[in-house]
Scaffold this motif. Sequence first.
Motif, PDB file in Angstrom:
ATOM      1  N   GLU A  91       0.823  -1.206   0.000  1.00 33.11           N
ATOM      2  CA  GLU A  91       0.000   0.000   0.000  1.00 33.11           C
ATOM      3  C   GLU A  91       0.861   1.261   0.000  1.00 33.11           C
ATOM      4  O   GLU A  91       0.547   2.228  -0.696  1.00 33.11           O
ATOM      5  N   ALA A  92       1.935   1.253   0.775  1.00 31.72           N
ATOM      6  CA  ALA A  92       2.801   2.434   0.852  1.00 31.72           C
ATOM      7  C   ALA A  92       3.564   2.657  -0.453  1.00 31.72           C
ATOM      8  O   ALA A  92       3.701   3.800  -0.903  1.00 31.72           O
ATOM      9  N   THR A  93       4.043   1.597  -1.074  1.00 31.87           N
ATOM     10  CA  THR A  93       4.793   1.774  -2.317  1.00 31.87           C
ATOM     11  C   THR A  93       3.902   2.303  -3.431  1.00 31.87           C
ATOM     12  O   THR A  93       4.388   2.999  -4.325  1.00 31.87           O
ATOM     13  N   ALA A  94       2.621   2.022  -3.378  1.00 28.94           N
ATOM     14  CA  ALA A  94       1.710   2.601  -4.371  1.00 28.94           C
ATOM     15  C   ALA A  94       1.650   4.121  -4.221  1.00 28.94           C
ATOM     16  O   ALA A  94       1.462   4.838  -5.207  1.00 28.94           O
ATOM     17  N   ILE A  95       1.843   4.621  -3.012  1.00 24.35           N
ATOM     18  CA  ILE A  95       1.796   6.063  -2.753  1.00 24.35           C
ATOM     19  C   ILE A  95       3.118   6.747  -3.109  1.00 24.35           C
ATOM     20  O   ILE A  95       3.139   7.849  -3.645  1.00 24.35           O
ATOM     21  N   ILE A  96       4.252   6.075  -2.829  1.00 22.31           N
ATOM     22  CA  ILE A  96       5.566   6.728  -2.992  1.00 22.31           C
ATOM     23  C   ILE A  96       6.339   6.242  -4.214  1.00 22.31           C
ATOM     24  O   ILE A  96       7.518   6.562  -4.365  1.00 22.31           O
ATOM     25  N   ARG A  97       5.711   5.489  -5.085  1.00 17.86           N
ATOM     26  CA  ARG A  97       6.428   4.876  -6.214  1.00 17.86           C
ATOM     27  C   ARG A  97       7.128   5.879  -7.132  1.00 17.86           C
ATOM     28  O   ARG A  97       8.105   5.552  -7.758  1.00 17.86           O
ATOM     29  N   HIS A  98       6.651   7.104  -7.162  1.00 15.22           N
ATOM     30  CA  HIS A  98       7.240   8.104  -8.052  1.00 15.22           C
ATOM     31  C   HIS A  98       8.505   8.759  -7.480  1.00 15.22           C
ATOM     32  O   HIS A  98       9.209   9.467  -8.185  1.00 15.22           O
ATOM     33  N   LEU A  99       8.818   8.506  -6.212  1.00 20.31           N
ATOM     34  CA  LEU A  99      10.000   9.116  -5.593  1.00 20.31           C
ATOM     35  C   LEU A  99      11.274   8.379  -5.992  1.00 20.31           C
ATOM     36  O   LEU A  99      11.275   7.171  -6.186  1.00 20.31           O
ATOM     37  N   LEU A 110      12.484  12.850   2.168  1.00 21.62           N
ATOM     38  CA  LEU A 110      11.622  13.258   1.056  1.00 21.62           C
ATOM     39  C   LEU A 110      10.154  13.294   1.480  1.00 21.62           C
ATOM     40  O   LEU A 110       9.435  14.254   1.175  1.00 21.62           O
ATOM     41  N   VAL A 111       9.717  12.274   2.168  1.00 20.91           N
ATOM     42  CA  VAL A 111       8.308  12.197   2.564  1.00 20.91           C
ATOM     43  C   VAL A 111       7.983  13.241   3.628  1.00 20.91           C
ATOM     44  O   VAL A 111       6.944  13.901   3.555  1.00 20.91           O
ATOM     45  N   MET A 112       8.854  13.406   4.605  1.00 18.99           N
ATOM     46  CA  MET A 112       8.591  14.375   5.672  1.00 18.99           C
ATOM     47  C   MET A 112       8.567  15.806   5.151  1.00 18.99           C
ATOM     48  O   MET A 112       7.967  16.678   5.774  1.00 18.99           O
ATOM     49  N   GLY A 113       9.181  16.041   4.006  1.00 14.71           N
ATOM     50  CA  GLY A 113       9.160  17.368   3.397  1.00 14.71           C
ATOM     51  C   GLY A 113       7.914  17.621   2.569  1.00 14.71           C
ATOM     52  O   GLY A 113       7.714  18.722   2.056  1.00 14.71           O
ATOM     53  N   SER A 114       7.050  16.647   2.440  1.00 17.12           N
ATOM     54  CA  SER A 114       5.844  16.773   1.631  1.00 17.12           C
ATOM     55  C   SER A 114       4.601  16.504   2.479  1.00 17.12           C
ATOM     56  O   SER A 114       4.337  15.365   2.849  1.00 17.12           O
ATOM     57  N   ALA A 116       1.573  16.526   1.537  1.00 16.77           N
ATOM     58  CA  ALA A 116       0.635  15.689   0.786  1.00 16.77           C
ATOM     59  C   ALA A 116       0.983  14.208   0.953  1.00 16.77           C
ATOM     60  O   ALA A 116       0.096  13.381   1.200  1.00 16.77           O
ATOM     61  N   LEU A 117       2.265  13.869   0.823  1.00 16.56           N
ATOM     62  CA  LEU A 117       2.675  12.465   0.988  1.00 16.56           C
ATOM     63  C   LEU A 117       2.463  11.988   2.422  1.00 16.56           C
ATOM     64  O   LEU A 117       1.995  10.872   2.641  1.00 16.56           O
ATOM     65  N   LYS A 118       2.798  12.846   3.393  1.00 18.34           N
ATOM     66  CA  LYS A 118       2.580  12.474   4.795  1.00 18.34           C
ATOM     67  C   LYS A 118       1.101  12.208   5.042  1.00 18.34           C
ATOM     68  O   LYS A 118       0.738  11.233   5.682  1.00 18.34           O
ATOM     69  N   HIS A 119       0.255  13.079   4.509  1.00 11.81           N
ATOM     70  CA  HIS A 119      -1.183  12.929   4.700  1.00 11.81           C
ATOM     71  C   HIS A 119      -1.682  11.627   4.070  1.00 11.81           C
ATOM     72  O   HIS A 119      -2.487  10.909   4.672  1.00 11.81           O
ATOM     73  N   GLN A 120      -1.210  11.313   2.882  1.00 11.55           N
ATOM     74  CA  GLN A 120      -1.619  10.074   2.205  1.00 11.55           C
ATOM     75  C   GLN A 120      -1.180   8.840   2.996  1.00 11.55           C
ATOM     76  O   GLN A 120      -1.951   7.883   3.157  1.00 11.55           O
ATOM     77  N   LEU A 121       0.054   8.853   3.471  1.00  9.45           N
ATOM     78  CA  LEU A 121       0.558   7.711   4.246  1.00  9.45           C
ATOM     79  C   LEU A 121      -0.166   7.586   5.585  1.00  9.45           C
ATOM     80  O   LEU A 121      -0.469   6.476   6.028  1.00  9.45           O
ATOM     81  N   MET A 122      -0.455   8.727   6.223  1.00 13.18           N
ATOM     82  CA  MET A 122      -1.199   8.697   7.485  1.00 13.18           C
ATOM     83  C   MET A 122      -2.591   8.120   7.267  1.00 13.18           C
ATOM     84  O   MET A 122      -3.052   7.292   8.056  1.00 13.18           O
ATOM     85  N   ALA A 123      -3.257   8.541   6.219  1.00 12.43           N
ATOM     86  CA  ALA A 123      -4.602   8.042   5.924  1.00 12.43           C
ATOM     87  C   ALA A 123      -4.559   6.535   5.669  1.00 12.43           C
ATOM     88  O   ALA A 123      -5.425   5.784   6.148  1.00 12.43           O
ATOM     89  N   MET A 124      -3.553   6.084   4.935  1.00 15.88           N
ATOM     90  CA  MET A 124      -3.405   4.661   4.662  1.00 15.88           C
ATOM     91  C   MET A 124      -3.174   3.885   5.968  1.00 15.88           C
ATOM     92  O   MET A 124      -3.757   2.834   6.188  1.00 15.88           O
TER      93      MET A 124
END
Length: 141
Positions: A91-99, A110-114, A116-124
């Motif tokens: 599930e997480a790699t589907a969110i961060i695959r573009h990094l 990278l994630v902590m600087g975004s 949007a990504l933090k929010h997506q991972l938190m929701a997941m």
Amino acid sequence: MPIVVSDIMKLLCSVSQESKMKAAVKHSGRGALVTGAVAFVGGLMGGPPGLAVGGAVGGLLGAWMTSGQLKPVPQILMELPPAEQQKLFNEATAIIRHLDWTDAVQLTTLVMGSEALKHQLMAMLVNYITKELQAEIQYDD
């Protein structure tokens, strides 16, 4: 570069730790066992009325034992069996695959600087913990 499960788990731990996520893990199996055992003993000792009293007392005891045992989410994540970690990994790699990253430290940065990504991972994570683990999420302030 191949993505490593342990790197993703470290990332998810960092994300959940930043927001001070804790989960009230419910041990429903243990509660059911206590309820059944007390009802059984009550039935042996007092017949049908003892069964009723034992079931009521056992139910209350089982509910008390299983309520509100808060654990930090990072601890819960690291204690998951490999198959469950793999689910989270997928599930997480589907969110961060573009990094584009080389190690867990760079990925976390990278994630902590975004937001949007933090929010997506938190929701997941919240979805996984509430649906798969049947736990309630709480946040420390």
